[in-house]
Enzyme design. Structure first.
Site, PDB file in Angstrom:
ATOM      1  N   ARG A 185     -12.469  -9.119  -2.130  1.00 52.46           N
ATOM      2  CA  ARG A 185     -11.845  -8.925  -0.821  1.00 52.46           C
ATOM      3  C   ARG A 185     -11.479  -7.444  -0.639  1.00 52.46           C
ATOM      4  O   ARG A 185     -10.908  -6.831  -1.531  1.00 52.46           O
ATOM      5  CB  ARG A 185     -10.596  -9.801  -0.710  1.00 52.46           C
ATOM      6  CG  ARG A 185      -9.806  -9.615   0.600  1.00 52.46           C
ATOM      7  CD  ARG A 185      -8.692  -8.597   0.445  1.00 52.46           C
ATOM      8  NE  ARG A 185      -7.855  -8.521   1.641  1.00 52.46           N
ATOM      9  CZ  ARG A 185      -6.927  -7.594   1.845  1.00 52.46           C
ATOM     10  NH1 ARG A 185      -6.716  -6.666   0.926  1.00 52.46           N
ATOM     11  NH2 ARG A 185      -6.206  -7.575   2.937  1.00 52.46           N
ATOM     12  N   GLY A 219      -9.494  -4.778   1.997  1.00 51.12           N
ATOM     13  CA  GLY A 219      -8.619  -4.674   3.173  1.00 51.12           C
ATOM     14  C   GLY A 219      -8.912  -3.409   3.967  1.00 51.12           C
ATOM     15  O   GLY A 219     -10.004  -2.836   3.896  1.00 51.12           O
ATOM     16  N   ASP A 220      -7.907  -2.987   4.709  1.00 54.80           N
ATOM     17  CA  ASP A 220      -8.080  -1.822   5.585  1.00 54.80           C
ATOM     18  C   ASP A 220      -7.966  -0.491   4.857  1.00 54.80           C
ATOM     19  O   ASP A 220      -8.476   0.522   5.334  1.00 54.80           O
ATOM     20  CB  ASP A 220      -7.009  -1.869   6.688  1.00 54.80           C
ATOM     21  CG  ASP A 220      -5.590  -1.841   6.108  1.00 54.80           C
ATOM     22  OD1 ASP A 220      -5.338  -2.576   5.125  1.00 54.80           O
ATOM     23  OD2 ASP A 220      -4.742  -1.086   6.610  1.00 54.80           O
ATOM     24  N   THR A 236       0.821  -1.203   0.000  1.00 63.07           N
ATOM     25  CA  THR A 236       0.000   0.000   0.000  1.00 63.07           C
ATOM     26  C   THR A 236       0.864   1.266   0.000  1.00 63.07           C
ATOM     27  O   THR A 236       1.977   1.241   0.517  1.00 63.07           O
ATOM     28  CB  THR A 236      -0.881  -0.029   1.258  1.00 63.07           C
ATOM     29  OG1 THR A 236      -1.771  -1.114   1.123  1.00 63.07           O
ATOM     30  CG2 THR A 236      -1.643   1.237   1.474  1.00 63.07           C
ATOM     31  N   THR A 262      -0.109   0.506   6.485  1.00 61.04           N
ATOM     32  CA  THR A 262       0.184  -0.523   5.486  1.00 61.04           C
ATOM     33  C   THR A 262       0.501  -1.828   6.208  1.00 61.04           C
ATOM     34  O   THR A 262       1.213  -1.823   7.204  1.00 61.04           O
ATOM     35  CB  THR A 262       1.364  -0.138   4.576  1.00 61.04           C
ATOM     36  OG1 THR A 262       1.635  -1.257   3.709  1.00 61.04           O
ATOM     37  CG2 THR A 262       2.623   0.212   5.344  1.00 61.04           C
ATOM     38  N   GLY A 263      -0.048  -2.921   5.700  1.00 58.86           N
ATOM     39  CA  GLY A 263       0.220  -4.201   6.345  1.00 58.86           C
ATOM     40  C   GLY A 263      -0.895  -5.186   6.091  1.00 58.86           C
ATOM     41  O   GLY A 263      -1.684  -5.020   5.153  1.00 58.86           O
TER      42      GLY A 263
HETATM   43  N1  ASP Z   1      -3.181  -3.135   3.822  1.00 57.74           N
HETATM   44  C1  ASP Z   1      -3.318  -3.558   2.452  1.00 57.74           C
HETATM   45  C2  ASP Z   1      -4.462  -4.514   2.305  1.00 57.74           C
HETATM   46  O1  ASP Z   1      -4.627  -5.347   3.183  1.00 57.74           O
HETATM   47  C3  ASP Z   1      -2.132  -4.223   1.925  1.00 57.74           C
HETATM   48  C4  ASP Z   1      -0.876  -3.447   2.036  1.00 57.74           C
HETATM   49  O2  ASP Z   1      -0.697  -2.621   2.936  1.00 57.74           O
HETATM   50  O3  ASP Z   1      -0.020  -3.674   1.201  1.00 57.74           O
HETATM   51  O4  ASP Z   1      -5.140  -4.465   1.314  1.00 57.74           O
END
Ligand code: ASP
Length: 336
Positions: free
Chosen positions: A231, A233-234, A203, A254-255
């Site tokens: 799906r 994410g956050d 991210t 990010t994570g």
């Molecule tokens: N947080 C992002 C997600 O779960 C992924 C990422 O940070 O690379 O979509």
């Protein structure tokens, strides 16, 4: 009020493969981060808002193929792209976000448009694209987002039948030939990535404090490689992947998105400052180093408060990151 402005950015966190790293490869990441910080610094120096600065920084990160957002985003299990983005204005607590968009060139601009031109916060899929198109944003053929490197990464994930978050595969070989018959967008290969792309949460995000003392945050992503269709994410969720409130701080995460959602990670930094009265650094460190690891949450965040304090904690081996204060040289880093 004439605050000393500051902007911070990230381009994802993950595991470092030192063996694959050449000084030239590393330099490309530092240069990209630095150029984008300089652009954000210019926006703030012109007296523009923190909201404008984070919008511009994330737009540039989306356009850069080194990072997993916009052009260069990772692929879903079906070999498509589904992009998510969010933005928040700490001055008003206005927020906008889009998720699962497939044709919006710059998802952060769509999120900004939702913030400014709708009564809603989050638009998904076709509705988000229709909203963006109705407001004159650029839609592109989905092939625009594809790069050779992301396609090879996706094939590796499929061979191992895994989503990329706990994947142990090798680092992408930058020199690997383009697959015969592939319609992947042709371009110069990516360098070896300092952070193993198979263990990288890619991210991108930005946080800023402007000369008027206001805060803003923005986040954008292609999600995780080989993710299931639909799906989310956050990153497009206010409070998890993005949060900003002038009273406390601005945060971009990010994570491993599922864990950041469960920990309401970005908001928790602000909440700890408000309710426990702790500093930005202490609140962010608690979320990243104590709370997220309790549920195996891996990654990091960038945050700035209204005094201009900046913190960039992560619990992985590395995170592409940097910050720039008014009139000072940008600082960029990858490793711990
Ligand atoms: N947080 C992002 C997600 O779960 C992924 C990422 O940070 O690379 O979509």
């Amino acid at each position: 009020m004439n605050t000393t402005t500051v902007i911070a950015i990230h381009g994802g966190a993950g595991t470092i493969v030192r063996a694959s790293l050449s000084p030239e490869d590393e330099a490309r990441y530092h240069t990209a981060l630095r150029d984008i910080l300089l652009a954000g610094q210019r926006v703030l120096a012109d007296g523009a808002s923190a909201l404008d600065a984070v919008t511009e920084a994330v737009r540039l990160l989306e356009d850069c193929p080194l990072f997993n957002a916009g052009h260069g985003a990772v692929l879903t299990a079906d070999g498509t792209h589904e992009l998510d983005a969010s933005i928040m204005d700490g001055r008003t607590l206005d927020a906008g976000a889009v998720c699962c968009v497939k044709r919006v060139r710059n998802p952060v601009l769509a999120a900004r448009c939702v913030l400014e031109r709708s009564d809603h916060v989050l638009f998904a899929g076709d509705g988000a694209e229709a909203f963006a198109a109705a407001h004159g944003l650029e839609l592109v053929d989905p092939a625009y987002f594809r790069t050779d490197a992301r396609h090879r990464q996706w094939q590796l994930a499929r061979e191992q039948q895994r989503a990329m978050l706990d994947h142990d595969g090798a680092t992408l070989a930058a020199s690997a030939p383009k697959d015969a018959g592939s319609n992947v967008r042709s371009e110069a290969p990516l360098p070896h990535e300092p952070i193993d792309p198979n263990r990288k949460f890619g991210t991108v995000g930005a946080v800023a404090l402007d000369a008027h003392g206001h805060l803003a945050a923005a986040t954008s992503t292609g999600g995780i490689t080989n993710k299931r269709i639909g799906r989310v994410g956050d990153s497009p969720l206010i409070g998890a992947g993005c949060y900003a409130d002038d009273a406390t701080c601005a945060v971009s995460s990010t994570g491993s998105g599922e864990m950041f959602i469960r920990m309401v990670a970005a908001y928790d930094v602000a909440a700890q400052m408000a309710y426990r009265g702790v500093s930005l650094e202490e609140a962010a460190a608690d979320v990243v180093m104590n709370r997220l690891p309790r549920i195996d949450g891996r990654g990091g965040l960038i945050a700035v408060d209204a005094k201009g304090n900046v913190t960039l904690p992560f619990n992985t081996e590395g995170m592409y990151r940097g910050f720039a204060r008014a009139g000072a040289e940008p600082v960029t880093a990858i490793y711990r």
